[in-house]
Enzyme design. Structure first.
Site, mmCIF file in Angstrom:
data_model
loop_
_atom_site.group_PDB
_atom_site.id
_atom_site.type_symbol
_atom_site.label_atom_id
_atom_site.label_comp_id
_atom_site.label_asym_id
_atom_site.label_seq_id
_atom_site.Cartn_x
_atom_site.Cartn_y
_atom_site.Cartn_z
ATOM 1 N N THR A 98 0.871 -1.173 0.000
ATOM 2 C CA THR A 98 0.000 0.000 0.000
ATOM 3 C C THR A 98 0.905 1.219 0.000
ATOM 4 O O THR A 98 1.583 1.507 0.983
ATOM 5 C CB THR A 98 -0.928 0.006 1.228
ATOM 6 N N LYS A 173 -7.244 1.525 -3.371
ATOM 7 C CA LYS A 173 -6.936 1.150 -1.987
ATOM 8 C C LYS A 173 -7.153 2.326 -1.047
ATOM 9 O O LYS A 173 -7.596 2.157 0.098
ATOM 10 C CB LYS A 173 -5.498 0.639 -1.880
ATOM 11 N N LYS A 241 -0.218 5.429 8.449
ATOM 12 C CA LYS A 241 0.580 5.539 7.226
ATOM 13 C C LYS A 241 -0.327 5.591 6.003
ATOM 14 O O LYS A 241 -0.165 6.439 5.120
ATOM 15 C CB LYS A 241 1.551 4.356 7.128
#
Length: 289
Positions: A98, A173, A241
């Protein structure tokens, strides 16, 4: 059967690489920054190890990566011992990290220059999804490259879709993480309210989970949340994050993400409580402190 390399054996990558070996039937070589983890994987699954990403990728048909962030990804691809230094023409690099859409586009362009394909393919489904081989995989890249890669990805993916050109997988995502952030906060507030109201949480969830309020988070996290256990699932550090990537992209494209920004700050408070490695459902702990 293909010659495959897998770079990054974290809680997601370790079982994903295992499925490529056992379920996919491929010859798999792994690299991990901590060599002992790679040796353990090889002993468990019968694959091979390599001392760096370049040697892992050399001569392979497909090279997968699942690392921490953009900087890690640049290191294992473009670094002196990076995979891009040895990948053969016509091979495909599939990134399950990711990361940002920017790094995906950068690496796709670099791969094209070097004569091989690139797919950004972040995943959703958590550690359990990786272990069971039922991840959702959101891909960005060239359609012909995707069609070649898809049968290999199917070793660990249940739902695999091409979202658009390079970077589109990462953008999808981001949508996934934006939706999860709001859902978990709503679930935390609902459980907190139910407790304060003196309701039986089991009874409440058994009813509302079958209606419009139902979600994957509710079905899979309410029990551990109710018990105050936050050692199951995706860590708060990782979620922050990911949300930072979402908010940075929103600044670029002009999207308004007020709830996402607020939940990100709630997770910052959870970190300050000592919950950096708690799972994302620990938003409830913040309300109950």
């Amino acid at each position: 059967m293909a010659q495959v390399a897998f770079i990054g054996l974290g809680v997601m990558g370790y079982p994903m690489a295992g499925h490529l070996k056992n379920r996919g039937g491929h010859e798999v070589t792994v690299y991990n920054r901590t060599a002992a983890k790679a040796e353990k994987w090889a002993a468990e699954y019968g694959g091979a190890t390599a001392p760096n990403p370049a040697e892992a990728a050399s001569g392979k048909d497909f090279v997968f990566s699942c690392v921490g962030n953009d900087d890690d990804l640049r290191s294992v691809t473009l670094g002196p011992d990076g995979a891009f230094q040895t990948m053969k023409a016509g091979s495909i690099f599939i990134d399950n990290t990711t990361a940002s859409a920017e790094i995906a586009r950068e690496l796709a362009a670099e791969a094209e220059k070097r004569g091989f394909g690139f797919i950004d393919a972040p995943v959703s489904g958590g550690q359990a999804g990786a272990e069971n081989g039922v991840l959702s995989v959101m891909c960005g890249g060239d359609p012909a490259t995707f069609e070649r890669a898809k049968p290999v990805i199917e070793a660990f993916g249940r739902t695999i879709g091409l979202m658009g050109p390079a970077g589109a997988g990462q953008l999808t995502k981001m949508v996934n993480q934006i939706c999860i952030a709001g859902l978990v906060q709503g679930l935390a507030e609902g459980i907190h309210f139910a407790k304060k109201a003196g309701l039986d949480i089991e009874k409440v969830i058994s009813v509302i989970s079958k209606g419009a309020a139902g979600s994957w988070q509710m079905e899979n996290r309410y029990k551990t949340m109710n018990e105050g256990r936050y050692d199951f699932g995706f860590a708060v550090d990782w979620m922050r994050k990911d949300l930072a990537i979402c908010l940075a992209e929103a600044n670029r494209n002009g999207a308004k993400l007020p709830v996402t920004a607020l939940v990100d700050q709630f997770y910052k408070e959870v970190q300050a409580m000592g919950g950096r490695r708690w799972d994302t459902s620990s938003l409830l702990a913040r309300l109950e402190r």
